[in-house]
Motif scaffolding. Sequence first.
Motif, PDB file in Angstrom:
ATOM      1  N   LEU A  63     -35.148  11.680   2.143  1.00 40.03           N
ATOM      2  CA  LEU A  63     -34.191  11.419   3.217  1.00 40.03           C
ATOM      3  C   LEU A  63     -34.897  11.156   4.546  1.00 40.03           C
ATOM      4  CD1 LEU A  63     -31.402  14.059   2.499  1.00 40.03           C
ATOM      5  CD2 LEU A  63     -31.284  11.588   2.188  1.00 40.03           C
ATOM      6  N   ASP A  64     -36.049  11.786   4.755  1.00 39.01           N
ATOM      7  CA  ASP A  64     -36.777  11.648   6.019  1.00 39.01           C
ATOM      8  C   ASP A  64     -37.777  10.508   6.019  1.00 39.01           C
ATOM      9  OD1 ASP A  64     -35.442  13.896   6.920  1.00 39.01           O
ATOM     10  OD2 ASP A  64     -37.009  15.256   6.235  1.00 39.01           O
ATOM     11  N   CYS A  65     -38.273  10.111   4.861  1.00 41.03           N
ATOM     12  CA  CYS A  65     -39.351   9.122   4.775  1.00 41.03           C
ATOM     13  C   CYS A  65     -39.035   8.099   3.680  1.00 41.03           C
ATOM     14  CB  CYS A  65     -40.665   9.824   4.475  1.00 41.03           C
ATOM     15  SG  CYS A  65     -42.052   8.707   4.298  1.00 41.03           S
ATOM     16  N   VAL A  66     -39.001   6.832   4.074  1.00 43.67           N
ATOM     17  CA  VAL A  66     -38.783   5.751   3.120  1.00 43.67           C
ATOM     18  C   VAL A  66     -40.126   5.061   2.890  1.00 43.67           C
ATOM     19  CG1 VAL A  66     -37.583   3.573   2.705  1.00 43.67           C
ATOM     20  CG2 VAL A  66     -36.400   5.436   3.864  1.00 43.67           C
ATOM     21  N   LYS A  67     -40.522   4.942   1.625  1.00 47.20           N
ATOM     22  CA  LYS A  67     -41.798   4.322   1.284  1.00 47.20           C
ATOM     23  C   LYS A  67     -41.550   3.055   0.484  1.00 47.20           C
ATOM     24  CE  LYS A  67     -44.354   8.649   1.178  1.00 47.20           C
ATOM     25  NZ  LYS A  67     -45.309   9.464   0.430  1.00 47.20           N
ATOM     26  N   GLY A  68     -42.429   2.072   0.688  1.00 56.56           N
ATOM     27  CA  GLY A  68     -42.284   0.820  -0.040  1.00 56.56           C
ATOM     28  C   GLY A  68     -43.456  -0.092   0.208  1.00 56.56           C
ATOM     29  N   GLY A  69     -43.235  -1.380  -0.003  1.00 55.64           N
ATOM     30  CA  GLY A  69     -44.298  -2.349   0.169  1.00 55.64           C
ATOM     31  C   GLY A  69     -43.759  -3.713   0.538  1.00 55.64           C
ATOM     32  N   VAL A  70     -44.678  -4.538   1.048  1.00 55.05           N
ATOM     33  CA  VAL A  70     -44.350  -5.907   1.433  1.00 55.05           C
ATOM     34  C   VAL A  70     -45.437  -6.803   0.849  1.00 55.05           C
ATOM     35  CG1 VAL A  70     -43.989  -7.493   3.349  1.00 55.05           C
ATOM     36  CG2 VAL A  70     -43.349  -5.106   3.591  1.00 55.05           C
ATOM     37  N   VAL A  71     -45.009  -7.861   0.151  1.00 54.69           N
ATOM     38  CA  VAL A  71     -45.939  -8.851  -0.392  1.00 54.69           C
ATOM     39  C   VAL A  71     -45.644 -10.165   0.310  1.00 54.69           C
ATOM     40  CG1 VAL A  71     -46.745 -10.035  -2.468  1.00 54.69           C
ATOM     41  CG2 VAL A  71     -45.932  -7.673  -2.622  1.00 54.69           C
ATOM     42  N   PHE A  72     -46.698 -10.801   0.827  1.00 55.58           N
ATOM     43  CA  PHE A  72     -46.548 -12.060   1.544  1.00 55.58           C
ATOM     44  C   PHE A  72     -46.858 -13.235   0.622  1.00 55.58           C
ATOM     45  CE2 PHE A  72     -47.245  -8.879   4.758  1.00 55.58           C
ATOM     46  CZ  PHE A  72     -46.296  -9.206   5.697  1.00 55.58           C
ATOM     47  N   ASP A  73     -46.501 -14.438   1.072  1.00 57.93           N
ATOM     48  CA  ASP A  73     -46.719 -15.655   0.279  1.00 57.93           C
ATOM     49  C   ASP A  73     -48.189 -15.853  -0.087  1.00 57.93           C
ATOM     50  OD1 ASP A  73     -44.102 -16.376   0.063  1.00 57.93           O
ATOM     51  OD2 ASP A  73     -44.142 -17.812   1.717  1.00 57.93           O
ATOM     52  N   ASP A  74     -49.096 -15.400   0.765  1.00 56.09           N
ATOM     53  CA  ASP A  74     -50.528 -15.573   0.497  1.00 56.09           C
ATOM     54  C   ASP A  74     -51.103 -14.406  -0.316  1.00 56.09           C
ATOM     55  OD1 ASP A  74     -50.370 -13.657   2.439  1.00 56.09           O
ATOM     56  OD2 ASP A  74     -51.692 -14.674   3.866  1.00 56.09           O
ATOM     57  N   ASP A  75     -50.229 -13.625  -0.968  1.00 50.09           N
ATOM     58  CA  ASP A  75     -50.581 -12.498  -1.839  1.00 50.09           C
ATOM     59  C   ASP A  75     -51.183 -11.300  -1.114  1.00 50.09           C
ATOM     60  OD1 ASP A  75     -49.564 -13.668  -4.121  1.00 50.09           O
ATOM     61  OD2 ASP A  75     -51.467 -14.640  -4.620  1.00 50.09           O
ATOM     62  N   VAL A  76     -51.125 -11.263   0.202  1.00 47.87           N
ATOM     63  CA  VAL A  76     -51.538 -10.080   0.950  1.00 47.87           C
ATOM     64  C   VAL A  76     -50.425  -9.043   0.802  1.00 47.87           C
ATOM     65  CG1 VAL A  76     -52.088  -9.151   3.221  1.00 47.87           C
ATOM     66  CG2 VAL A  76     -52.914 -11.418   2.559  1.00 47.87           C
ATOM     67  N   THR A  77     -50.802  -7.799   0.518  1.00 47.74           N
ATOM     68  CA  THR A  77     -49.818  -6.745   0.279  1.00 47.74           C
ATOM     69  C   THR A  77     -50.070  -5.570   1.212  1.00 47.74           C
ATOM     70  OG1 THR A  77     -49.712  -7.359  -2.053  1.00 47.74           O
ATOM     71  CG2 THR A  77     -48.872  -5.197  -1.474  1.00 47.74           C
ATOM     72  N   PHE A  78     -48.985  -5.043   1.773  1.00 48.07           N
ATOM     73  CA  PHE A  78     -49.046  -3.853   2.612  1.00 48.07           C
ATOM     74  C   PHE A  78     -48.109  -2.807   2.026  1.00 48.07           C
ATOM     75  CE2 PHE A  78     -50.355  -7.070   5.656  1.00 48.07           C
ATOM     76  CZ  PHE A  78     -51.363  -6.434   6.353  1.00 48.07           C
ATOM     77  N   TYR A  79     -48.551  -1.548   2.095  1.00 44.27           N
ATOM     78  CA  TYR A  79     -47.682  -0.414   1.782  1.00 44.27           C
ATOM     79  C   TYR A  79     -47.219   0.177   3.106  1.00 44.27           C
ATOM     80  CZ  TYR A  79     -49.922  -0.766  -2.765  1.00 44.27           C
ATOM     81  OH  TYR A  79     -50.398  -1.222  -3.958  1.00 44.27           O
ATOM     82  N   PHE A  80     -45.979   0.648   3.155  1.00 47.58           N
ATOM     83  CA  PHE A  80     -45.478   1.210   4.398  1.00 47.58           C
ATOM     84  C   PHE A  80     -44.730   2.510   4.160  1.00 47.58           C
ATOM     85  CE2 PHE A  80     -41.878  -1.313   2.956  1.00 47.58           C
ATOM     86  CZ  PHE A  80     -40.810  -0.481   3.192  1.00 47.58           C
ATOM     87  N   GLU A  81     -44.653   3.293   5.246  1.00 43.12           N
ATOM     88  CA  GLU A  81     -43.813   4.494   5.306  1.00 43.12           C
ATOM     89  C   GLU A  81     -42.978   4.368   6.568  1.00 43.12           C
ATOM     90  OE1 GLU A  81     -45.875   8.178   5.154  1.00 43.12           O
ATOM     91  OE2 GLU A  81     -46.917   7.668   3.291  1.00 43.12           O
ATOM     92  N   TYR A  82     -41.687   4.534   6.434  1.00 44.90           N
ATOM     93  CA  TYR A  82     -40.760   4.443   7.556  1.00 44.90           C
ATOM     94  C   TYR A  82     -40.207   5.835   7.825  1.00 44.90           C
ATOM     95  CZ  TYR A  82     -36.597   3.217  10.228  1.00 44.90           C
ATOM     96  OH  TYR A  82     -35.625   3.125  11.198  1.00 44.90           O
TER      97      TYR A  82
END
Length: 93
Positions: A63-82
């Motif tokens: 409930l306090d922390c949302v975790k996920g990822g973002v993949v871009f068209d050039d295949d660069v990937t980031f993981y994030f915590e919100y």
Amino acid sequence: MKKKNVALLSGLLGLGGLFVTGVVVKKQLDEKRRQRILAEVRRFFDTFGTIAVLYINDFESTLDCVKGGVVFDDDVTFYFEYRQGEIDYREAE
């Protein structure tokens, strides 16, 4: 005696309906919150490039922390915590 049974059954059905309504409303509020968070994360990462995939990892999120990822068209990937409007991220290796 029959009136008591009818009243009891009516009360139980009313409580059951109230419970189901509460569950539905909670799900709707959770979905609105999730959509708001996804929009914020998408706005944040739009400056990095064109997003191909944005996902949330429900198994790691709370409930306090949302975790996920973002993949871009050039295949660069980031993981994030919100957390509470703050986004921490790191590039995937």
